[in-house]
Design an enzyme around this catalytic site. Structure first.
Site, PDB file in Angstrom:
ATOM      1  N   TYR A 217     -32.959 -49.295 -21.505  1.00 35.18           N
ATOM      2  CA  TYR A 217     -31.516 -49.547 -21.332  1.00 35.18           C
ATOM      3  C   TYR A 217     -30.838 -48.309 -20.740  1.00 35.18           C
ATOM      4  O   TYR A 217     -30.109 -48.399 -19.750  1.00 35.18           O
ATOM      5  CB  TYR A 217     -30.872 -49.920 -22.672  1.00 35.18           C
ATOM      6  CG  TYR A 217     -29.386 -50.187 -22.524  1.00 35.18           C
ATOM      7  CD1 TYR A 217     -28.930 -51.287 -21.798  1.00 35.18           C
ATOM      8  CD2 TYR A 217     -28.438 -49.328 -23.075  1.00 35.18           C
ATOM      9  CE1 TYR A 217     -27.575 -51.520 -21.633  1.00 35.18           C
ATOM     10  CE2 TYR A 217     -27.078 -49.559 -22.920  1.00 35.18           C
ATOM     11  CZ  TYR A 217     -26.659 -50.655 -22.196  1.00 35.18           C
ATOM     12  OH  TYR A 217     -25.300 -50.885 -22.023  1.00 35.18           O
TER      13      TYR A 217
ATOM     14  N   SER B  21     -22.942 -47.271 -18.533  1.00 38.16           N
ATOM     15  CA  SER B  21     -22.801 -47.042 -19.972  1.00 38.16           C
ATOM     16  C   SER B  21     -22.914 -45.545 -20.211  1.00 38.16           C
ATOM     17  O   SER B  21     -23.551 -44.831 -19.416  1.00 38.16           O
ATOM     18  CB  SER B  21     -23.939 -47.740 -20.730  1.00 38.16           C
ATOM     19  OG  SER B  21     -24.040 -47.246 -22.054  1.00 38.16           O
TER      20      SER B  21
END
Ligand code: NAP
Length: 269
Positions: free
Chosen positions: A154, A141
């Site tokens: 995350y 990501s």
């Protein structure tokens, strides 16, 4: 129907990015093994894809956070010689800041985004290397290089996916194994609802469709990219960043602490 390119295992294929990978890979000639927890959704995805492409699509309903179930997928990757691609896509995120986060949920995130992804890569890589052929796509990501944008665990988990992929590329490229890390920016999927921040809260100019994201990522793979950032408009920005990292990497070990710390030298024997 074109000749099979082998079988691709796609995790997180019941929705979003994974379901689009499954569709696009089948259209490129891959048979599929689809992994996720929701069996009904997997059945729907599989029926749609086999109906439109005629490819063989098998579903493997699995909770990748359950060790015994994860081990079954690892066995499939180790033992099925038809498998030529792994798309390590299953993952979830959070927009909740550290002080409000539940540590149990954070560990669950690490278990899925890091541990399961690593175990599946470790199952696939030796098989691919022994056959001198195979591709591992790891979905990272942009939070991996911009850890301030979402929840810190995350961002940390996705930084791991990027670093792990770069290291796999370093070790496996000369054994015929292709590695790609994909760093999606905001993409219109259920990810954002699960993360507690629906993407409708963001300007639409920030949010890519899952179809465009996957099509760009597969174009990046076909162009030989190791790291693909579909939303980054100018590839030179990534190249400059990487060049700076590599230039610094030769300077990171030294017998002497840097002068700015004011430590007298000769403390090592
Ligand atoms: P999504 O639609 O929520 O898809 C996540 C997939 O992972 C689903 O198929 C889900 O299926 C599966 N999954 C979740 N927990 C699982 C578990 N314990 N075991 C097995 N499968 C599990 O979101 P997405 O956007 O497509 O996310 C795919 C990947 O892209 C993730 O790794 C995410 O971090 C990454 N990503 C997304 C964005 C974005 O903006 N959307 C941006 C950057 C990176 P089940 O619920 O059926 O298990």
């Amino acid at each position: 129907m074109s000749a099979s390119k082998g079988t691709a295992v796609v995790t997180g294929a019941s929705s979003g990015i994974g379901a689009i990978y499954a569709d696009r890979l089948a259209k490129r000639g891959y048979d599929l093994i689809l992994v996720a927890r929701n069996e009904e959704r997997l059945k729907d995805v599989a029926a749609r894809i086999s109906g439109t492409t005629g490819r063989s699509v098998t579903i493997l309903p699995t909770d990748l956070n359950d060790k015994a179930s994860l081990a079954k997928v690892e066995s499939v990757l180790k033992e099925n010689p038809a498998i030529t691609m792994l798309v390590n896509n299953a993952g979830f995120g959070s927009a909740v800041p550290l002080l409000q986060s539940d540590i149990g949920k954070m560990v669950e995130m690490i278990d899925l985004n890091v541990t399961a992804l690593t175990r599946l890569a470790y199952a696939a890589a030796p098989a691919f290397a022994s056959r001198g052929k195979g591709t591992i796509i790891n979905i990272s990501s942009i939070a991996g290089i911009a850890p301030e944008v979402l929840n810190g665990v995350y961002g940390g988990s996705k930084a791991y996916v990027l670093a792990f992929s770069q290291s796999l590329q370093h070790e496996l490229a000369d054994k015929g194994v292709r590695i790609q890390a994909v760093l999606p920016g905001a993409t219109a999927t259920e990810f954002w609802d699960i993360a507690g921040f629906p993407h409708s809260n963001m300007p639409s100019s920030w949010v890519m469709s899952a179809e465009d994201m996957v099509d760009a990522a597969l174009a990046g793979l076909e162009n030989g990219e190791v790291v693909t950032i579909p939303a980054l408009q100018d590839a030179a920005d990534w190249e400059t960043y990487e060049a700076a990292r590599k230039a610094m990497s030769g300077k990171l070990s030294n017998v002497n602490p840097a002068p700015r710390y004011g430590i007298k030298a000769a403390q090592t024997a």
